[in-house]
Design a protein around this motif. Structure first.
Motif, short mmCIF file in Angstrom:
data_model
loop_
_atom_site.label_atom_id
_atom_site.label_comp_id
_atom_site.label_asym_id
_atom_site.label_seq_id
_atom_site.Cartn_x
_atom_site.Cartn_y
_atom_site.Cartn_z
N HIS A 1 0.84 -1.19 0.00
CA HIS A 1 0.00 0.00 0.00
C HIS A 1 0.89 1.25 0.00
O HIS A 1 2.03 1.23 0.48
CB HIS A 1 -0.90 0.04 1.24
N GLU B 1 -6.54 2.93 10.28
CA GLU B 1 -7.92 2.65 10.65
C GLU B 1 -8.52 1.54 9.79
O GLU B 1 -9.15 0.60 10.30
CB GLU B 1 -8.77 3.92 10.52
N LYS B 2 -8.30 1.61 8.50
CA LYS B 2 -8.93 0.65 7.60
C LYS B 2 -8.32 -0.74 7.73
O LYS B 2 -9.03 -1.74 7.84
CB LYS B 2 -8.84 1.13 6.16
N GLY C 1 -9.12 -2.37 11.04
CA GLY C 1 -10.49 -2.89 11.07
C GLY C 1 -10.63 -4.17 10.29
O GLY C 1 -11.39 -5.07 10.67
N GLN C 2 -9.89 -4.30 9.19
CA GLN C 2 -9.97 -5.51 8.37
C GLN C 2 -9.41 -6.72 9.09
O GLN C 2 -9.87 -7.85 8.89
CB GLN C 2 -9.21 -5.32 7.05
N GLU D 1 -3.77 -0.54 -1.77
CA GLU D 1 -4.49 0.70 -2.02
C GLU D 1 -3.57 1.91 -1.84
O GLU D 1 -2.46 1.80 -1.31
CB GLU D 1 -5.66 0.84 -1.04
N PHE E 1 -3.65 5.38 0.11
CA PHE E 1 -4.38 6.06 1.18
C PHE E 1 -3.97 7.53 1.25
O PHE E 1 -2.81 7.89 1.02
CB PHE E 1 -4.09 5.40 2.53
N GLU F 1 -5.49 7.01 7.93
CA GLU F 1 -6.57 6.34 7.20
C GLU F 1 -6.22 4.88 6.95
O GLU F 1 -7.06 3.98 7.12
CB GLU F 1 -6.82 7.05 5.88
#
Length: 571
Positions: free
Chosen positions: A530, A564-565, A568-569, A554, A556, A561
């Motif tokens: 990422h 956090e993402k 959470g995954q 991704e 970011f 950000e």
């Protein structure tokens, strides 16, 4: 606006009458106080003494009309004088007509280079030399100046191509010193040393204001020169004891003549002229900026180049000695109360009167006293404090200082500045090729990320955040790959690798290809790559690359950000 006004400098178009008295007085004071200095620096350059007076006229006016500093004063200075002598003494006998012609050519070529840089708005070039390199060059040159003046202080004839050879000659010939010359030179040197180090404090303790005390200190070198001249004349020391004096100083204004050198000679002057232009550019602009900050004024670096270039071009046709922005001349100008460049114009006009009618007064001025004034001026140029600061903060900068100063003393001025530039560039390349790469985590209760080795931070199992603190180019990609592999080997079970690119300002094509390969290798290990905090200019190029299309992870907007993402995954 009238047509004639368009060609006048801004300070003259908007001149305020209340400044006139201060400028007139400052111009007269500067004229008187810089006479010994002008004579001394001409002799230091290997030129007849009157040349120092000549280039204190038209070049000064040229800078006043073209430059942007309100108080900087140009004229013969120590650095340009010693550079002139170092460059030209192997080509012709100092003081000979051929030597004077070469000095004029050197002034013309370096001035033309400065004018060209100013016209092309290349004032930013003055920032290409680091402060330690400039400080080391000036300090090494100052030591060279001091050593070169020992022959005048001791009444000896020294021969040597560099400082070490001159010192060897000095030690060998010292027992044969001319003792009357040594006595005069030592007395002048000790007096000037006291003036510089203790006279101001003494006068203030006696109740003299700091302003008046400073003015007296500025006046003392001239008084020392006058007193020594009176002693020589009264005791007839030059004729009876053989004390060396300035000798005949030609009266009258200089003629406008210039003999263009042969093409082969011109080629030999190109590199020295470029070095002189670069040093003059850095020194002149830096000095102008320093004084402008103190006076809450602004300067235009490109206008400074035009002013310095114009002064040197004019000097080529009216004296023939390269000139520059002088620290002591400018300090005298400020201390005398100068408000605008009109003070410099007044000084130049006053110098015409000196050259036309009073030059003969300096014929019996002892060379030992002029040497003492040069030694004291050069001593103040040795920046040991700058070396200590550079060494304490960054050893590489300290080595650049030492390398430049040592190169000047061992190999000469051109080699010294070249060595300093090479050391600076080598340091820059070394730092760029070994970028700092930190494993980072989030500061609890915030959105800020810091190095895990320096702070207590939160991390996510299976997610690795790496911050690259350097632009990426072909020269540092090996170090980046090595660091990535080391971190991945030390961390097991990594599913996501986030490259935080907040410090990456540029990426070349090689860097993009290498990151694409890293992306493929990580995908084979079931690790997604990422990117976070990619700067706009970098992203504009990346979107057209293979890496952007094939990125396994991704992009970011921020590291937080991504935290956090991805956190959470994996919950």
């Amino acid at each position: 606006m009238p047509l004639t006004s368009r060609f006048l400098p801004g300070w003259l178009r908007n001149y305020r009458r209340e400044r006139l008295g201060a400028d007139l007085l400052a111009g007269l004071v500067v004229t008187v106080l810089v006479i010994p200095q002008s004579l001394a620096y001409a002799l230091l350059a290997g030129l007849p003494p009157q040349v120092g007076l000549y280039v204190s006229i038209l070049p000064v006016i040229a800078y006043a009309l073209l430059g942007s500093s309100m108080v900087q004063s140009v004229g013969p200075v120590a650095i340009t004088a010693i550079m002139t002598y170092a460059v030209l003494s192997p080509l012709a006998a100092p003081g000979s007509p051929e030597y004077i012609g070469l000095a004029a050519a050197l002034s013309l070529v370096s001035g033309a280079m400065l004018l060209a840089c100013g016209a092309m708005r290349l004032g930013f070039l003055s920032q290409l030399l680091s402060r330690p390199v400039v400080s080391g060059f000036i300090s090494g040159s100052a030591v060279l100046i001091i050593v070169s003046q020992m022959k005048h202080l001791l009444g000896l004839s020294l021969h040597g191509a560099n400082a070490w050879q001159l010192l060897a000659d000095l030690l060998r010939l010292f027992p044969g010193s001319h003792w009357p010359t040594l006595a005069i030179g030592t007395a002048a040197l000790l007096t000037l040393a006291f003036v510089r180090s203790g006279l101001t404090g003494t006068l203030v303790r006696l109740g003299v204001s700091i302003g008046k005390a400073t003015f007296v200190v500025r006046l003392m070198p001239l008084l020392v020169v006058l007193l020594a001249t009176v002693v020589v004349i009264a005791l007839d020391l030059d004729r009876r004891q053989g004390v060396a004096v300035v000798g005949t100083v030609v009266e009258g204004l200089p003629g406008f003549e210039f003999v263009f050198p042969a093409f082969d000679t011109l080629k030999r002057l190109l590199v020295p002229a470029a070095v002189m232009a670069l040093i003059g550019m850095v020194q002149g602009i830096t000095l102008a900026q320093t004084m402008a900050i103190k006076r809450r004024e602004r300067i235009d670096a490109n206008a400074e180049l035009l002013g310095l270039g114009g002064a040197n071009v004019v000097a080529a046709f009216s004296g023939g000695m390269p000139v520059g922005g002088g620290l002591s001349r400018s300090a005298i100008n400020v201390a005398a109360g100068a408000q605008t460049p009109l003070a410099s114009i007044v000084s130049a006009v006053s110098m015409i009167a000196v050259v036309a009618g009073a030059a003969h007064c300096f014929a019996r001025l002892p060379l030992a006293v002029l040497a003492a004034t040069i030694v004291m001026a050069a001593y103040t140029m040795i920046d040991i404090r700058g070396l200590r600061q550079a060494w304490a903060y960054d050893r590489a900068d300290g080595l650049a200082w030492l390398g430049t100063a040592g190169g000047v003393l061992a190999f000469g001025l051109e080699a010294g500045i070249g060595l300093g530039v090479l050391l600076s560039m080598g340091t820059l390349l070394l730092r760029a090729s070994t970028p700092h790469i930190a494993v980072i985590g989030r500061i609890p209760g915030s959105e800020h990320f810091r190095n895990v080795e320096r702070y207590q931070v939160q991390t996510i199992p299976g997610v690795l955040f790496l911050r690259i603190d350097e632009s990426l180019f072909f020269g540092n990609l090996g170090a980046v790959e090595l660091r990535l592999n080391q971190v991945l080997e030390q961390s097991s079970g990594i599913q996501h690798l986030v490259l935080v690119m907040s410090a990456v300002n540029r990426m070349d094509a090689t860097a993009v290809e290498v990151l694409a390969e890293v992306n493929r290798d990580l995908a084979e290990r079931n690790t997604r790559l990422h990117l976070a905090e990619v700067k706009g200019p970098v992203q504009d190029r990346l979107v057209r690359s293979e890496l952007w299309a094939s990125l396994s992870g991704e992009v970011f907007l921020s590291a937080n950000e991504a935290f956090e993402k991805l956190g959470g995954q994996l919950e």
